[in-house]
Write a protein that holds these residues in place. Structure first.
Motif, mmCIF file in Angstrom:
data_model
loop_
_atom_site.group_PDB
_atom_site.id
_atom_site.type_symbol
_atom_site.label_atom_id
_atom_site.label_comp_id
_atom_site.label_asym_id
_atom_site.label_seq_id
_atom_site.Cartn_x
_atom_site.Cartn_y
_atom_site.Cartn_z
ATOM 1 N N GLY A 124 -0.974 -5.896 -12.584
ATOM 2 C CA GLY A 124 -0.319 -6.801 -11.640
ATOM 3 C C GLY A 124 -0.354 -6.248 -10.224
ATOM 4 N N TRP A 125 -0.118 -4.929 -10.108
ATOM 5 C CA TRP A 125 -0.162 -4.298 -8.782
ATOM 6 C C TRP A 125 -1.593 -4.248 -8.251
ATOM 7 N N HIS A 126 -2.564 -4.013 -9.134
ATOM 8 C CA HIS A 126 -3.977 -4.022 -8.713
ATOM 9 C C HIS A 126 -4.339 -5.389 -8.157
ATOM 10 N N LEU A 127 -3.957 -6.425 -8.887
ATOM 11 C CA LEU A 127 -4.282 -7.790 -8.484
ATOM 12 C C LEU A 127 -3.582 -8.162 -7.177
ATOM 13 N N ALA A 128 -2.319 -7.771 -7.031
ATOM 14 C CA ALA A 128 -1.582 -8.069 -5.798
ATOM 15 C C ALA A 128 -2.241 -7.394 -4.600
ATOM 16 N N ALA A 133 0.832 -1.205 0.000
ATOM 17 C CA ALA A 133 0.000 0.000 0.000
ATOM 18 C C ALA A 133 0.870 1.261 0.000
ATOM 19 N N PHE A 134 1.924 1.284 0.809
ATOM 20 C CA PHE A 134 2.814 2.441 0.816
ATOM 21 C C PHE A 134 3.557 2.576 -0.497
ATOM 22 N N ARG A 135 3.966 1.460 -1.099
ATOM 23 C CA ARG A 135 4.638 1.517 -2.401
ATOM 24 C C ARG A 135 3.724 2.135 -3.445
ATOM 25 N N ILE A 136 2.453 1.752 -3.425
ATOM 26 C CA ILE A 136 1.488 2.291 -4.379
ATOM 27 C C ILE A 136 1.235 3.772 -4.112
ATOM 28 N N LEU A 137 1.103 4.156 -2.835
ATOM 29 C CA LEU A 137 0.884 5.573 -2.511
ATOM 30 C C LEU A 137 2.052 6.446 -2.967
ATOM 31 N N LEU A 176 -5.718 3.273 -11.878
ATOM 32 C CA LEU A 176 -6.646 2.142 -11.863
ATOM 33 C C LEU A 176 -7.030 1.699 -13.274
ATOM 34 N N ALA A 177 -7.048 2.624 -14.213
ATOM 35 C CA ALA A 177 -7.411 2.292 -15.593
ATOM 36 C C ALA A 177 -6.215 1.839 -16.430
#
Length: 89
Positions: free
Chosen positions: A61-65, A21-25, A54-55
């Protein structure tokens, strides 16, 4: 499964989820900075960049993880709650 093992599993899953979550933020913040050129992009830029992320098919891959870790975290938490002995007053 015993309670200590469930707690350890829950801790490991939470650590993985929080790290992702922090990596994505931070990734979203970097994208917003690149898009706006501002050091501190505002909330509207963040929402716009999040929608684009998101689109983005390259980020699936990150969405799925994140989805899998979220479901796993909720499942382990529910399993821990269900296996605890009831506390009598």
């Amino acid at each position: 499964m015993t309670v200590p093992l469930l707690l350890i599993l829950q801790g490991v899953v939470f650590a993985l989820w929080a790290g992702l979550a922090f990596r994505i933020l931070f990734h979203l913040r970097r994208r917003a900075m690149d898009r706006t050129g501002a050091m501190f992009p505002g909330p509207f830029s963040f929402v716009r960049v999040t929608r684009e992320w998101l689109a983005d098919p390259e980020e699936r891959g990150w969405h799925l993880a994140l989805l899998i870790l979220t479901i796993l975290l909720i499942s382990v938490s529910a399993l821990f709650t269900l296996t605890r002995a009831p506390v009598l007053p």
